[in-house]
Motif scaffolding. Structure first.
Motif, PDB file in Angstrom:
ATOM      1  N   VAL A 189       0.824  -1.204   0.000  1.00 37.87           N
ATOM      2  CA  VAL A 189       0.000   0.000   0.000  1.00 37.87           C
ATOM      3  C   VAL A 189       0.862   1.259   0.000  1.00 37.87           C
ATOM      4  O   VAL A 189       0.527   2.261  -0.632  1.00 37.87           O
ATOM      5  CB  VAL A 189      -0.959   0.000   1.207  1.00 37.87           C
ATOM      6  CG1 VAL A 189      -1.798   1.270   1.221  1.00 37.87           C
ATOM      7  CG2 VAL A 189      -1.860  -1.231   1.175  1.00 37.87           C
ATOM      8  N   GLU A 190       1.978   1.186   0.657  1.00 41.33           N
ATOM      9  CA  GLU A 190       2.910   2.315   0.717  1.00 41.33           C
ATOM     10  C   GLU A 190       3.346   2.759  -0.684  1.00 41.33           C
ATOM     11  O   GLU A 190       3.465   3.949  -0.967  1.00 41.33           O
ATOM     12  CB  GLU A 190       4.133   1.903   1.544  1.00 41.33           C
ATOM     13  CG  GLU A 190       5.232   2.937   1.628  1.00 41.33           C
ATOM     14  CD  GLU A 190       6.457   2.391   2.341  1.00 41.33           C
ATOM     15  OE1 GLU A 190       7.563   2.871   2.057  1.00 41.33           O
ATOM     16  OE2 GLU A 190       6.305   1.477   3.183  1.00 41.33           O
ATOM     17  N   SER A 255     -11.955   0.350  14.270  1.00 42.66           N
ATOM     18  CA  SER A 255     -13.145  -0.058  15.010  1.00 42.66           C
ATOM     19  C   SER A 255     -14.387   0.668  14.504  1.00 42.66           C
ATOM     20  O   SER A 255     -14.320   1.840  14.127  1.00 42.66           O
ATOM     21  CB  SER A 255     -12.948   0.232  16.503  1.00 42.66           C
ATOM     22  OG  SER A 255     -14.133   0.006  17.222  1.00 42.66           O
ATOM     23  N   SER A 256     -15.502  -0.055  14.507  1.00 45.37           N
ATOM     24  CA  SER A 256     -16.769   0.538  14.064  1.00 45.37           C
ATOM     25  C   SER A 256     -17.338   1.503  15.100  1.00 45.37           C
ATOM     26  O   SER A 256     -18.208   2.315  14.788  1.00 45.37           O
ATOM     27  CB  SER A 256     -17.792  -0.565  13.776  1.00 45.37           C
ATOM     28  OG  SER A 256     -18.026  -1.341  14.941  1.00 45.37           O
ATOM     29  N   GLU A 257     -16.833   1.411  16.338  1.00 47.60           N
ATOM     30  CA  GLU A 257     -17.270   2.309  17.395  1.00 47.60           C
ATOM     31  C   GLU A 257     -16.052   2.904  18.100  1.00 47.60           C
ATOM     32  O   GLU A 257     -14.952   2.359  18.022  1.00 47.60           O
ATOM     33  CB  GLU A 257     -18.140   1.558  18.417  1.00 47.60           C
ATOM     34  CG  GLU A 257     -19.429   1.001  17.829  1.00 47.60           C
ATOM     35  CD  GLU A 257     -20.240   0.230  18.850  1.00 47.60           C
ATOM     36  OE1 GLU A 257     -19.937   0.343  20.060  1.00 47.60           O
ATOM     37  OE2 GLU A 257     -21.170  -0.488  18.443  1.00 47.60           O
ATOM     38  N   LYS A 258     -16.254   3.998  18.791  1.00 41.25           N
ATOM     39  CA  LYS A 258     -15.161   4.663  19.479  1.00 41.25           C
ATOM     40  C   LYS A 258     -14.656   3.793  20.628  1.00 41.25           C
ATOM     41  O   LYS A 258     -15.425   3.362  21.476  1.00 41.25           O
ATOM     42  CB  LYS A 258     -15.628   6.019  20.017  1.00 41.25           C
ATOM     43  CG  LYS A 258     -14.519   6.889  20.545  1.00 41.25           C
ATOM     44  CD  LYS A 258     -15.034   8.297  20.854  1.00 41.25           C
ATOM     45  CE  LYS A 258     -13.881   9.193  21.301  1.00 41.25           C
ATOM     46  NZ  LYS A 258     -14.337  10.589  21.534  1.00 41.25           N
ATOM     47  N   VAL A 259     -13.312   3.547  20.637  1.00 44.57           N
ATOM     48  CA  VAL A 259     -12.744   2.699  21.688  1.00 44.57           C
ATOM     49  C   VAL A 259     -11.631   3.428  22.445  1.00 44.57           C
ATOM     50  O   VAL A 259     -10.982   2.841  23.313  1.00 44.57           O
ATOM     51  CB  VAL A 259     -12.190   1.382  21.095  1.00 44.57           C
ATOM     52  CG1 VAL A 259     -13.315   0.539  20.540  1.00 44.57           C
ATOM     53  CG2 VAL A 259     -11.131   1.653  20.024  1.00 44.57           C
ATOM     54  N   ALA A 260     -11.381   4.685  22.112  1.00 40.35           N
ATOM     55  CA  ALA A 260     -10.388   5.501  22.821  1.00 40.35           C
ATOM     56  C   ALA A 260     -10.825   6.955  22.759  1.00 40.35           C
ATOM     57  O   ALA A 260     -11.677   7.326  21.944  1.00 40.35           O
ATOM     58  CB  ALA A 260      -9.001   5.319  22.199  1.00 40.35           C
ATOM     59  N   HIS A 261     -10.277   7.775  23.636  1.00 39.02           N
ATOM     60  CA  HIS A 261     -10.683   9.181  23.688  1.00 39.02           C
ATOM     61  C   HIS A 261     -10.287   9.939  22.424  1.00 39.02           C
ATOM     62  O   HIS A 261     -10.984  10.850  21.991  1.00 39.02           O
ATOM     63  CB  HIS A 261     -10.062   9.853  24.925  1.00 39.02           C
ATOM     64  CG  HIS A 261     -10.590   9.329  26.213  1.00 39.02           C
ATOM     65  ND1 HIS A 261     -11.923   9.424  26.573  1.00 39.02           N
ATOM     66  CD2 HIS A 261      -9.969   8.676  27.235  1.00 39.02           C
ATOM     67  CE1 HIS A 261     -12.099   8.868  27.758  1.00 39.02           C
ATOM     68  NE2 HIS A 261     -10.931   8.400  28.177  1.00 39.02           N
ATOM     69  N   THR A 262      -9.158   9.568  21.832  1.00 42.84           N
ATOM     70  CA  THR A 262      -8.658  10.290  20.660  1.00 42.84           C
ATOM     71  C   THR A 262      -8.420   9.315  19.520  1.00 42.84           C
ATOM     72  O   THR A 262      -7.767   8.280  19.705  1.00 42.84           O
ATOM     73  CB  THR A 262      -7.334  11.013  20.982  1.00 42.84           C
ATOM     74  OG1 THR A 262      -7.522  11.847  22.111  1.00 42.84           O
ATOM     75  CG2 THR A 262      -6.891  11.861  19.797  1.00 42.84           C
ATOM     76  N   ASN A 263      -8.956   9.626  18.348  1.00 42.98           N
ATOM     77  CA  ASN A 263      -8.694   8.771  17.191  1.00 42.98           C
ATOM     78  C   ASN A 263      -7.431   9.235  16.462  1.00 42.98           C
ATOM     79  O   ASN A 263      -6.934  10.335  16.662  1.00 42.98           O
ATOM     80  CB  ASN A 263      -9.887   8.741  16.237  1.00 42.98           C
ATOM     81  CG  ASN A 263     -10.222  10.095  15.665  1.00 42.98           C
ATOM     82  OD1 ASN A 263     -10.497  11.031  16.402  1.00 42.98           O
ATOM     83  ND2 ASN A 263     -10.190  10.210  14.352  1.00 42.98           N
ATOM     84  N   VAL A 264      -6.896   8.378  15.617  1.00 39.45           N
ATOM     85  CA  VAL A 264      -5.635   8.602  14.914  1.00 39.45           C
ATOM     86  C   VAL A 264      -5.922   8.964  13.466  1.00 39.45           C
ATOM     87  O   VAL A 264      -6.912   8.509  12.881  1.00 39.45           O
ATOM     88  CB  VAL A 264      -4.757   7.329  14.983  1.00 39.45           C
ATOM     89  CG1 VAL A 264      -3.428   7.532  14.262  1.00 39.45           C
ATOM     90  CG2 VAL A 264      -4.523   6.914  16.432  1.00 39.45           C
ATOM     91  N   GLU A 265      -5.057   9.794  12.874  1.00 38.79           N
ATOM     92  CA  GLU A 265      -5.227  10.167  11.469  1.00 38.79           C
ATOM     93  C   GLU A 265      -5.194   8.919  10.583  1.00 38.79           C
ATOM     94  O   GLU A 265      -4.300   8.077  10.697  1.00 38.79           O
ATOM     95  CB  GLU A 265      -4.128  11.133  11.035  1.00 38.79           C
ATOM     96  CG  GLU A 265      -4.288  11.622   9.602  1.00 38.79           C
ATOM     97  CD  GLU A 265      -3.216  12.622   9.206  1.00 38.79           C
ATOM     98  OE1 GLU A 265      -3.169  12.982   8.017  1.00 38.79           O
ATOM     99  OE2 GLU A 265      -2.433  13.033  10.082  1.00 38.79           O
ATOM    100  N   ALA A 266      -6.155   8.802   9.703  1.00 36.25           N
ATOM    101  CA  ALA A 266      -6.295   7.613   8.864  1.00 36.25           C
ATOM    102  C   ALA A 266      -5.299   7.631   7.701  1.00 36.25           C
ATOM    103  O   ALA A 266      -4.911   8.682   7.203  1.00 36.25           O
ATOM    104  CB  ALA A 266      -7.716   7.510   8.332  1.00 36.25           C
ATOM    105  N   THR A 267      -4.914   6.426   7.264  1.00 33.55           N
ATOM    106  CA  THR A 267      -4.045   6.242   6.109  1.00 33.55           C
ATOM    107  C   THR A 267      -4.808   5.490   5.017  1.00 33.55           C
ATOM    108  O   THR A 267      -5.937   5.016   5.237  1.00 33.55           O
ATOM    109  CB  THR A 267      -2.797   5.435   6.481  1.00 33.55           C
ATOM    110  OG1 THR A 267      -3.210   4.102   6.854  1.00 33.55           O
ATOM    111  CG2 THR A 267      -2.051   6.072   7.641  1.00 33.55           C
ATOM    112  N   ILE A 268      -4.184   5.362   3.846  1.00 36.20           N
ATOM    113  CA  ILE A 268      -4.786   4.573   2.778  1.00 36.20           C
ATOM    114  C   ILE A 268      -4.985   3.134   3.226  1.00 36.20           C
ATOM    115  O   ILE A 268      -6.018   2.519   2.950  1.00 36.20           O
ATOM    116  CB  ILE A 268      -3.908   4.626   1.510  1.00 36.20           C
ATOM    117  CG1 ILE A 268      -3.999   6.012   0.868  1.00 36.20           C
ATOM    118  CG2 ILE A 268      -4.341   3.563   0.501  1.00 36.20           C
ATOM    119  CD1 ILE A 268      -3.113   6.181  -0.341  1.00 36.20           C
ATOM    120  N   GLU A 269      -3.989   2.590   3.938  1.00 39.35           N
ATOM    121  CA  GLU A 269      -4.108   1.207   4.396  1.00 39.35           C
ATOM    122  C   GLU A 269      -5.287   1.043   5.356  1.00 39.35           C
ATOM    123  O   GLU A 269      -5.981   0.022   5.329  1.00 39.35           O
ATOM    124  CB  GLU A 269      -2.814   0.762   5.073  1.00 39.35           C
ATOM    125  CG  GLU A 269      -2.786  -0.709   5.396  1.00 39.35           C
ATOM    126  CD  GLU A 269      -1.392  -1.226   5.676  1.00 39.35           C
ATOM    127  OE1 GLU A 269      -1.246  -2.457   5.803  1.00 39.35           O
ATOM    128  OE2 GLU A 269      -0.459  -0.418   5.763  1.00 39.35           O
TER     129      GLU A 269
END
Length: 279
Positions: A189-190, A255-269
């Protein structure tokens, strides 16, 4: 323009391609999908190696089947690229030029141009049996671009290459892509993110999405999290990797639902895995 219209391909009772339709214009397309998704079968249909069961493939509004001029307009690097070990690099490319039915008076210049682009000029009179793995892959790329075709198809071109050779391939794509349709099938993917204008994702014989890198990333927006290892997750999710930070183990999770207070920036992968895992 390369048009694929309701393409079906079966082997015996197994249907591998299930009604694929897509229009490809000038640019570099990354083709992603799991093993068995139908990527190689699609590419072999495009380069006219496989007969198709139903549908059409057209280039510049002409059906590629039984089109005698089409071989001059397409270059193809398969996953496994074979050589005649008793031939030199020049003779090997001369052989491919004849198969492509390139004009005799232009073959020498076409060969020298291709050799220069892939940086094998110092090996032009060496036997192919003396080449390293990376050089063989570069020779495969040279035969694919031989004659300056309008469509170039690369099937897993960076498989087994070291980082330097992968960078060389990405730079080569940038150099040759003007006025061409280039399709790069890969599991890496990279590599797609680095050099492709558009991304096509296949699954189970179908195209499930086509878009740019932003389109694919957006699928995973708000769905990527980093959590402590051992965190219980009670919803549809996929663990992408485990990593260590500050002496603690963490999971990167889609995850389909929130599992942490802060989400991470999404990548193509991330977007790719969301599609495959139905998240």
């Amino acid at each position: 323009m390369l048009e694929i219209l309701e393409l079906h391909k079966s082997f015996g009772k197994k249907e591998v391609l299930k009604g694929i339709s897509i229009n490809l214009k000038t640019g570099v397309y990354g083709l992603l999908g799991t093993n068995g998704a139908g990527k190689t079968t699609l590419l072999r249909c495009i380069v006219n190696l496989y007969n198709i069961n139903k549908g059409k493939i057209k280039f510049q509004e002409k059906d590629i089947v039984n089109n005698s001029t089409f071989s001059k307009n397409i270059g193809y690097l398969p996953q496994k690229f074979g050589l005649f070990k008793e031939l030199t690099v020049y003779e090997m490319l001369e052989y491919f030029a004849i198969l492509k039915k390139l004009p005799k008076e232009l073959i020498d210049s076409y060969i020298k141009d291709s050799i220069k682009i892939v940086n094998l000029e110092d090996k032009i009179h060496d036997k192919t049996s003396t080449l390293s793995g990376g050089m063989i892959r570069r020779l495969g790329i040279a035969q694919a671009i031989l004659g300056n075709p309008k469509i170039i198809v690369f099937d897993e071109p960076t498989a087994g290459l070291d980082p330097e050779e992968r960078i060389r391939f990405k730079n080569l794509l940038s150099y040759i892509k003007k006025d061409k349709i280039i399709i790069v099938s890969t599991h890496i993917v990279e590599d797609v993110e680095a050099c492709c204008d558009k991304i096509i994702i296949m699954n189970d014989g179908k195209i499930i999405i086509e878009g740019n890198s932003g389109d694919i990333k957006s699928i995973a927006n708000g769905k990527v999290f980093e959590v402590n290892e051992g965190t219980k997750i009670n919803c549809n999710h996929f663990v992408e990797k485990t990593f260590e930070r500050d002496g603690k183990n963490f999971l990167r999770v889609i995850s389909s639902e929130k599992v942490a207070h802060t989400n991470v920036e999404a990548t193509i992968e991330d977007g790719y895995m969301c599609l495959l895992k139905g998240i």
